[in-house]
Structure formats: C-alpha cells, structure tokens
Design a protein around this motif. Structure first.
Motif, PDB file in Angstrom:
ATOM      1  N   THR A  29      41.596 -39.785  51.048  1.00 29.43           N
ATOM      2  CA  THR A  29      42.600 -38.728  51.057  1.00 29.43           C
ATOM      3  C   THR A  29      43.153 -38.583  49.642  1.00 29.43           C
ATOM      4  OG1 THR A  29      44.433 -40.244  51.495  1.00 29.43           O
ATOM      5  CG2 THR A  29      43.279 -39.322  53.427  1.00 29.43           C
ATOM      6  N   LEU A  30      43.850 -37.484  49.393  1.00 27.46           N
ATOM      7  CA  LEU A  30      44.489 -37.302  48.090  1.00 27.46           C
ATOM      8  C   LEU A  30      45.543 -38.377  47.839  1.00 27.46           C
ATOM      9  CD1 LEU A  30      44.895 -33.439  47.775  1.00 27.46           C
ATOM     10  CD2 LEU A  30      43.539 -34.945  46.326  1.00 27.46           C
ATOM     11  N   ILE A  31      46.224 -38.795  48.869  1.00 31.01           N
ATOM     12  CA  ILE A  31      47.233 -39.846  48.718  1.00 31.01           C
ATOM     13  C   ILE A  31      46.586 -41.146  48.256  1.00 31.01           C
ATOM     14  CG2 ILE A  31      48.887 -41.299  49.989  1.00 31.01           C
ATOM     15  CD1 ILE A  31      49.514 -38.770  51.677  1.00 31.01           C
ATOM     16  N   THR A  32      45.453 -41.494  48.840  1.00 34.52           N
ATOM     17  CA  THR A  32      44.739 -42.700  48.443  1.00 34.52           C
ATOM     18  C   THR A  32      44.258 -42.591  47.003  1.00 34.52           C
ATOM     19  OG1 THR A  32      44.064 -43.173  50.708  1.00 34.52           O
ATOM     20  CG2 THR A  32      42.751 -44.175  48.962  1.00 34.52           C
ATOM     21  N   LEU A  33      43.701 -41.445  46.647  1.00 34.55           N
ATOM     22  CA  LEU A  33      43.255 -41.238  45.266  1.00 34.55           C
ATOM     23  C   LEU A  33      44.423 -41.356  44.297  1.00 34.55           C
ATOM     24  CD1 LEU A  33      40.759 -38.283  45.714  1.00 34.55           C
ATOM     25  CD2 LEU A  33      40.206 -40.673  45.199  1.00 34.55           C
ATOM     26  N   GLN A  34      45.577 -40.851  44.697  1.00 32.46           N
ATOM     27  CA  GLN A  34      46.771 -40.932  43.848  1.00 32.46           C
ATOM     28  C   GLN A  34      47.196 -42.380  43.642  1.00 32.46           C
ATOM     29  OE1 GLN A  34      48.330 -38.022  42.446  1.00 32.46           O
ATOM     30  NE2 GLN A  34      48.988 -39.683  41.129  1.00 32.46           N
TER      31      GLN A  34
END
Length: 74
Positions: free
Chosen positions: A46-51
C-alpha cells in the motif's frame, strides 16, 4: 505490481546504506515477510507501507497524475 520503480529505489537505498531487510523491518514496523515479497516482486504494498519504508530510509515519494482527454494526454 504498481509501484515497481518505488520499490526498486527503496531496495537500492537499503543496500547502499547496508541495511538488512530485518533491520528495515524493525525500524519501519513493516513485517519482514512483506519486505521480502515486495523486493522480490511478489507483493503489492500500500502507499502507507511504501511511505513507512521510504521515511525510514530517508527517501521522499512523489506521485503525479496526468489528465487524459479523449485518450490523449493534456
């Protein structure tokens, strides 16, 4: 996988800093199994994980969206 370029940048940065996947997991709070999947091309983070991963490694993610009109870029 949608974020191949971002994941590759994360992997390159991790390696250049000589940070193991386990250490990255500990520092970012992302499960080591997830990191292994992402880096091997078998997972879709997810984008949150990538962040979380990017923040831990001192990277900044930027995304852009282009407007499409009649199947042509504008």
């Amino acid at each position: 996988m949608y974020f191949t370029a971002i994941i590759e940048a994360i992997k390159l940065r991790r390696n250049s800093l000589k940070v193991t996947q386990e250490t990255l997991s500990d520092l970012s709070g992302v499960a080591i199994g997830a990191i292994k999947k992402f880096e091997s091309g078998r997972g879709s983070p997810t984008l949150i994980t990538l962040q979380k991963l990017s923040d831990t490694l001192g990277l900044e993610i930027t995304l852009s969206i282009k407007k499409m009109v009649n199947n042509e870029e504008s």
